[in-house]
Design an enzyme around this catalytic site. Structure first.
Site: not given
Ligand code: NAD
Length: 262
Positions: A66, A92, A144, A159, A162-163, A192
């Site tokens: 991305v 996402n 987030s 982080y 960025s959020k 999550i």
């Molecule tokens: P995850 O690591 O399970 O999934 C993220 C996916 O994004 C992975 O498949 C990864 O390969 C892909 N990815 C990472 N960098 C990339 C790039 N440069 N180009 C393309 N794909 C890329 O994580 P998640 O928890 O599902 O996170 C998804 C979003 O949710 C993120 O933006 C994260 O900041 C946000 N988030 C997660 C939580 C949590 O507790 N899990 C809380 C708040 C926000």
């Protein structure tokens, strides 16, 4: 009756290979959308795409980073070539990156987190706009609680910045794109259960940690972290016409965790 169906619509999900993106891609496909599952891990994009097809849905894998303009422009072009339109964008993909005291955090580490989480959001939206403009659409951005309501994850400054900036981006884009009937909203999850922590590098964060303890836990509503499916339900609502008057809004989905931790 509220109609959450997405029949006939085409959806792009970045970071679709795991966690929240995977759950949202599957749920949108279950509700009739054709989905482009974009991830920089090819095996993950293919796995989720196959999972959707095996459930009777329509999906194609898209491999792109991305943060790379050429790759994103071409992946979005590939999706529109396949199905002729684009209606929903779930921006996402994101990483926790390196969590470390500011004086130890390398400038390149800062840049990488901002490049994927913030510039990646910009590029995803930028290259989708020409197609979304044709009929209007819905953009959902994963921010987030960190950087929007929680500032106590010391070490996670890159982080959190960025959020927080993603919510600013959401509001700027919502106003700019309203004339094209493109809605832009942000979701702000708390903890999550996904694989994101496996890909987090924490270095010496204990040196700058502000010790806070919640003897009864920090999840007031349900006693534990949320599931990717719970977040996907919100994404489906924001993607659907059921949310047609909602734009420029962050929605926290975190069971009161951020209200407690602040
Ligand atoms: P995850 O690591 O399970 O999934 C993220 C996916 O994004 C992975 O498949 C990864 O390969 C892909 N990815 C990472 N960098 C990339 C790039 N440069 N180009 C393309 N794909 C890329 O994580 P998640 O928890 O599902 O996170 C998804 C979003 O949710 C993120 O933006 C994260 O900041 C946000 N988030 C997660 C939580 C949590 O507790 N899990 C809380 C708040 C926000």
């Amino acid at each position: 009756m509220v109609d959450l169906r997405l029949d006939g619509k085409v959806s792009l999900v970045t970071g679709g290979g795991s966690g929240i993106g995977e759950a949202a891609a599957v749920l949108m496909a279950d509700n009739g959308a054709k989905v482009g599952v974009l991830d920089f891990r090819q095996d993950a994009a293919e796995k989720v795409s196959k999972q959707i097809v095996n459930r009777g849905g329509s999906a194609i894998p898209l491999v792109a980073d991305v943060s790379n303009p050429e790759q994103m422009n071409s992946a979005i072009g590939q999706l529109v070539n396949e199905w002729g339109r684009l209606d929903i964008v779930f921006a996402n993909a994101g990483i926790n990156g390196v969590w470390a005291p500011l004086e130890e955090l390398d400038p390149q580490e800062w840049d990488r987190t901002l490049a994927i989480n913030l510039k990646g959001t910009f590029l995803t939206v930028k290259y989708a706009i020409p197609y979304l403009k044709e009929r209007g659409g819905s953009i959902i951005i994963t921010s987030s609680i960190n950087g929007t309501r929680v500032f106590s994850n010391t070490g996670a400054t890159a982080y959190s910045c960025s959020k927080g900036a993603q919510v600013v981006f959401t509001q700027m884009a919502a106003l700019e794109l309203a004339q094209y009937k493109i809605r832009v909203n942000a979701i702000c999850p708390g903890a999550i259960e996904t694989n994101i922590d496996e890909r987090t590098e924490k270095r010496d964060t204990e040196e700058v940690e502000v010790p806070v303890e919640f003897p009864e836990g920090s999840f007031p509503l349900e006693g534990g972290p949320g599931s990717p499916q719970q977040v996907a339900n919100l994404v489906l609502f924001l993607a659907s016409d059921a949310s047609s008057h909602i734009t420029g809004t962050p929605i926290w989905i975190e069971g009161a965790e951020s209200l407690l931790r602040g």
